[in-house]
Design a protein around this motif. Structure first.
Motif, PDB file in Angstrom:
ATOM      1  N   ASP A 197      -1.859   5.276  -8.043  1.00 33.14           N
ATOM      2  CA  ASP A 197      -0.865   4.272  -7.628  1.00 33.14           C
ATOM      3  C   ASP A 197      -0.774   3.249  -8.747  1.00 33.14           C
ATOM      4  O   ASP A 197      -1.435   2.220  -8.709  1.00 33.14           O
ATOM      5  N   ASP A 199       1.643   1.322  -9.815  1.00 27.61           N
ATOM      6  CA  ASP A 199       2.342   0.043  -9.617  1.00 27.61           C
ATOM      7  C   ASP A 199       1.760  -0.750  -8.445  1.00 27.61           C
ATOM      8  O   ASP A 199       2.325  -1.760  -8.028  1.00 27.61           O
ATOM      9  N   ASP A 201       1.587  -0.454  -5.219  1.00 32.75           N
ATOM     10  CA  ASP A 201       2.352  -0.758  -4.000  1.00 32.75           C
ATOM     11  C   ASP A 201       1.722  -0.083  -2.783  1.00 32.75           C
ATOM     12  O   ASP A 201       2.317  -0.053  -1.702  1.00 32.75           O
ATOM     13  N   ARG A 203       0.999   3.156  -2.464  1.00 35.49           N
ATOM     14  CA  ARG A 203       1.329   4.580  -2.319  1.00 35.49           C
ATOM     15  C   ARG A 203       1.280   5.260  -3.674  1.00 35.49           C
ATOM     16  O   ARG A 203       1.581   4.645  -4.704  1.00 35.49           O
ATOM     17  N   ASN A 209       8.781   7.774  -8.071  1.00 27.79           N
ATOM     18  CA  ASN A 209       8.383   6.531  -8.724  1.00 27.79           C
ATOM     19  C   ASN A 209       7.871   6.823 -10.138  1.00 27.79           C
ATOM     20  O   ASN A 209       6.759   7.297 -10.323  1.00 27.79           O
ATOM     21  N   ASP A 212       4.280   5.345 -11.121  1.00 25.12           N
ATOM     22  CA  ASP A 212       3.145   6.139 -10.649  1.00 25.12           C
ATOM     23  C   ASP A 212       3.038   7.451 -11.437  1.00 25.12           C
ATOM     24  O   ASP A 212       1.935   7.919 -11.755  1.00 25.12           O
TER      25      ASP A 212
HETATM   26 CA   LIG Z   1       2.779   3.314  -6.176  1.00 23.22          CA
END
Ligand SMILES: [Ca+2]
Length: 325
Positions: A197, A199, A201, A203, A209, A212
């Motif tokens: 993960d 960034d 966030d 997830r 994304n 990621d």
């Molecule tokens: Ca993420």
């Protein structure tokens, strides 16, 4: 043609036009056993079987597995990936995610251009992430492709685990004919083991994304032993008798003295303490020989092909020049 043969001919036409649906995969013994294992990991057994009943056998997946590009000679493989357009597209992707690339190199110790080259070779920077339902691809190969069945059944099981861990619907995930998903084309077990993960966030989204995905490609290489302190390949001469066959895998088990005693010239002095291997390739102007470091081997952990690793290496080199990295 008499009428009896007309009927037979029509039956053949009808038969060959039936789509390749067929047996309900949820009824197969392997899937029942898989559902048991997933239930023991906390998944809903009935739900797993319900999803499996919606999967489809894809003949196109089996056909694609039977003609891998990696069987080519280097001179025929190289032009597929080493194109100016792919180098230019790297610049656009880099500009869009520059701070992420710089952070990935700094925190995970993998060069920007190598991450870019892998995403460029795998999916053209996210443009071709694959249009097969991953679950259909993995079920087809796990149940109807005997020579790799065990591997792909494991990946199918991992797809369900991934669905639960990341809150993803396994039936909705798209990927390649081998069930590889997202910008970096991670198979489910790699997604679970090496996806990060990046960034923060909460997830791990390697499919939609890019932050990621970039972090996860770097993490994959880092965890397999990438080392920023040396390069990847160097051209050598005098290796004809050392290299028994061309376009083979590499092991990086030889020390530099062994290679120099064998008459091989051109290995950089800074590699004196490393384990190395020599790779022979059929190039466009004849045989080529390359000394390769463990970094090259690490790229072959991403995709088990020396041609793939050389394409990534040379694309990375061109990207680095183009971006003045
Ligand atoms: Ca993420």
């Amino acid at each position: 043609m008499n009428s009896k043969w007309k009927i037979v001919a029509w039956l053949i036409v009808l038969w060959s036009s039936v789509p390749s649906v067929c047996a309900d995969y949820s009824q197969r013994a392997e899937i029942q056993a898989m559902a048991d294992r997933l239930a023991s990991k906390g998944l809903d057994r009935a739900e797993v079987l319900k999803v499996m009943a919606q999967t489809t056998r894809l003949d196109s997946v089996i056909n694609a597995m039977n003609r891998p590009a990696e069987k080519k000679k280097w001179k025929n493989y190289r032009p597929i990936f080493l194109k100016k357009a792919r180098v230019r597209a790297a610049a656009d992707f880099y500009e869009a995610h520059r701070s992420t690339f710089i952070r990935a190199e700094r925190e995970l110790g993998v060069p920007v251009e190598v991450i870019l080259a892998i995403i460029g070779v795998e999916t053209y920077y996210g443009k071709n992430k694959g249009s097969f339902r991953a679950i259909d691809a993995l079920a087809t190969l796990g149940l109807d492709y005997p020579k790799r069945a065990k591997f792909f059944l494991g990946e199918l099981e991992s797809l369900f685990v991934l669905g639960r861990e990341e809150g993803l619907d396994p039936i909705a995930l798209k990927g390649s004919y081998a069930g590889a998903m997202g910008f970096g084309q991670f198979i489910p077990s790699s997604y679970l083991a090496y996806g990060i993960d990046f960034d923060s966030d909460g997830r791990r989204d390697l499919i939609n994304n890019p932050v990621d995905a970039i972090g996860s490609v770097a993490n994959y290489l880092a965890r397999h032993g990438w080392n920023m302190n040396y390069g990847i390949v160097a051209p050598v001469t005098g290796a004809e008798s050392f290299v028994r066959s061309m376009e083979t895998g590499v092991k990086v088990t030889n020390n530099i003295q062994t290679l120099r005693v064998a008459g091989i010239k051109g290995i950089p002095d800074i590699w004196s303490d490393l384990k190395l291997d020599i790779l022979g390739l059929h190039g466009s102007s004849g045989p080529e020989y390359w000394a390769v470091t463990k970094n090259f081997y690490v790229i072959t952990r991403y995709n088990r092909s020396s041609l793939y690793a050389m394409a990534v290496t040379q694309l990375a080199s061109q990207i680095a020049k183009d971006l003045r990295l």
